[in-house]
Design a protein around this motif. Structure first.
Motif, PDB file in Angstrom:
ATOM      1  N   ALA A   8     -11.377   8.501  32.534  1.00 15.00           N
ATOM      2  CA  ALA A   8      -9.942   8.670  32.359  1.00 15.00           C
ATOM      3  C   ALA A   8      -9.678   9.563  31.153  1.00 15.00           C
ATOM      4  O   ALA A   8     -10.352   9.449  30.132  1.00 15.00           O
ATOM      5  N   ASN A   9      -8.706  10.440  31.282  1.00 19.55           N
ATOM      6  CA  ASN A   9      -8.235  11.237  30.147  1.00 19.55           C
ATOM      7  C   ASN A   9      -6.739  10.962  29.991  1.00 19.55           C
ATOM      8  O   ASN A   9      -5.923  11.510  30.731  1.00 19.55           O
ATOM      9  N   TRP A  10      -6.425  10.079  29.042  1.00 18.79           N
ATOM     10  CA  TRP A  10      -5.027   9.705  28.858  1.00 18.79           C
ATOM     11  C   TRP A  10      -4.208  10.791  28.168  1.00 18.79           C
ATOM     12  O   TRP A  10      -2.981  10.712  28.129  1.00 18.79           O
ATOM     13  N   ASN A  13      -0.486  10.524  25.569  1.00 13.52           N
ATOM     14  CA  ASN A  13       0.448   9.645  26.261  1.00 13.52           C
ATOM     15  C   ASN A  13       0.288   8.208  25.780  1.00 13.52           C
ATOM     16  O   ASN A  13      -0.742   7.843  25.231  1.00 13.52           O
ATOM     17  N   LEU A  14       1.310   7.408  26.001  1.00 12.55           N
ATOM     18  CA  LEU A  14       1.345   5.962  25.792  1.00 12.55           C
ATOM     19  C   LEU A  14       1.547   5.560  24.322  1.00 12.55           C
ATOM     20  O   LEU A  14       1.059   6.208  23.404  1.00 12.55           O
ATOM     21  N   ALA A  19      -0.927   1.298  25.859  1.00  6.09           N
ATOM     22  CA  ALA A  19      -2.351   1.605  25.983  1.00  6.09           C
ATOM     23  C   ALA A  19      -3.174   0.321  26.125  1.00  6.09           C
ATOM     24  O   ALA A  19      -4.081   0.238  26.970  1.00  6.09           O
ATOM     25  N   LEU A  22      -2.584  -1.193  29.590  1.00  4.61           N
ATOM     26  CA  LEU A  22      -3.279  -0.452  30.630  1.00  4.61           C
ATOM     27  C   LEU A  22      -4.777  -0.768  30.617  1.00  4.61           C
ATOM     28  O   LEU A  22      -5.380  -1.046  31.659  1.00  4.61           O
ATOM     29  N   LEU A  41     -13.006   5.495  29.303  1.00  5.93           N
ATOM     30  CA  LEU A  41     -11.578   5.655  28.995  1.00  5.93           C
ATOM     31  C   LEU A  41     -11.420   6.615  27.828  1.00  5.93           C
ATOM     32  O   LEU A  41     -11.768   6.296  26.697  1.00  5.93           O
ATOM     33  N   VAL A  43      -9.241   8.094  25.265  1.00 11.56           N
ATOM     34  CA  VAL A  43      -7.962   7.671  24.677  1.00 11.56           C
ATOM     35  C   VAL A  43      -7.626   8.501  23.440  1.00 11.56           C
ATOM     36  O   VAL A  43      -8.514   9.101  22.831  1.00 11.56           O
ATOM     37  N   SER A 239      -4.885   8.272  35.869  1.00  8.99           N
ATOM     38  CA  SER A 239      -5.545   7.257  35.037  1.00  8.99           C
ATOM     39  C   SER A 239      -4.554   6.486  34.178  1.00  8.99           C
ATOM     40  O   SER A 239      -4.914   5.493  33.551  1.00  8.99           O
ATOM     41  N   LEU A 240      -3.292   6.933  34.152  1.00  6.95           N
ATOM     42  CA  LEU A 240      -2.252   6.242  33.399  1.00  6.95           C
ATOM     43  C   LEU A 240      -1.594   5.132  34.212  1.00  6.95           C
ATOM     44  O   LEU A 240      -0.753   4.395  33.699  1.00  6.95           O
TER      45      LEU A 240
END
Length: 254
Positions: A8-10, A13-14, A19, A22, A41, A43, A239-240
């Motif tokens: 995942a490449n957030w 965001n968040l 975070a 999620l 993940l 982040v 992934s979000l």
């Protein structure tokens, strides 16, 4: 057998609350990872330690930084070093994402330096490569990607390059809703593996996971991941959303 990876490449965001929620939803989901499958993940920097705590010692789950400095330490305000990531227990780092190349002018040479320092500190790089739309339209994607590999990777020994994960990302398919067909993804990822074979030999090239990154979603992951040389995905927007990413994880090759 090569590792199958759902990464995942957030991005940027968040909030920290979002975070953690999620990450908790993903960690607590009914996911049955096989020994050769793992979840990473990626982040934002401020969330590395908190999300690392959420992940804990859950088998097959890891936290990645989205970038790192090409300098070891010093007067580089705002930068984050490999040593800092190592001290947090971070094991993976994304290097050379197209947004870093495009918006922050990261060259193949700079990325070679980042790979060197990541490996020196025991981090596993997820090295991104891929072509913009005009290169694809001119049908020069193979030569373009080959140059990225040559200038960033080929100074490495076979031992070191075997520690890297490669993520092919067609830049024209990132955040656009466009996705390379499964055939297009297989074609260029097989090309990447053939280039690695020419440089390092079949044993090394066959051991390196090559991920696909470009609008991977729950409804196309099974077909994409089913291709011979697609070993999972580097996933952005999907992934979000916990349910989407969980479905993508469950789409990895058994």
């Amino acid at each position: 057998m090569r590792k199958q990876i759902a990464a995942a490449n957030w991005k940027m965001n968040l909030t920290i609350h979002q975070a953690k929620e999620l990450a908790e939803n993903i960690i607590n989901a009914p996911i049955d990872l096989k020994p050769d499958q793992l979840v990473v993940l990626g982040v934002p920097f401020p969330y590395l330690a908190p999300i690392q705590k959420v992940v804990g010692d859950k088998a097959g789950f890891y936290v990645a930084a989205q970038n790192l400095s090409n300098k070891k330490n010093g007067a580089f305000t705002g930068e984050v070093s490999a040593e800092m990531l190592q001290s947090l227990g971070i094991q993976y780092v994304i290097i050379g994402h197209s947004e870093r190349r495009e918006y922050y002018n990261e060259t193949n040479g700079v990325l070679a330096e980042k790979l060197n320092i990541a490996l020196e500190y025991g981090l596993t790089p997820i090295f991104c490569c891929g072509e913009p739309l005009y290169i694809r339209e001119e049908e020069r994607q193979n030569a373009f990607v080959a140059e990225q590999l040559k200038e960033s990777l080929y100074h490495l020994s076979a031992e070191d390059v075997s520690k890297i994960v490669i993520a092919y990302e067609p830049i024209w398919a990132i955040g656009t809703g466009k996705t390379a067909s499964s055939e297009q993804a297989q074609e260029i990822q097989a090309f990447i593996r053939s280039e690695l074979t020419t440089k390092y030999g079949a044993e090394v090239s066959e051991s390196i996971p090559v991920l696909y990154g470009g609008s991977v979603k729950a409804n196309n992951a099974v077909e994409l991941f089913g291709q011979k040389d697609v070993d999972g995905g580097l996933v952005g927007g999907a992934s979000l959303i916990a349910t989407e990413f969980i479905a993508i994880i469950n789409s990895l090759k058994a």
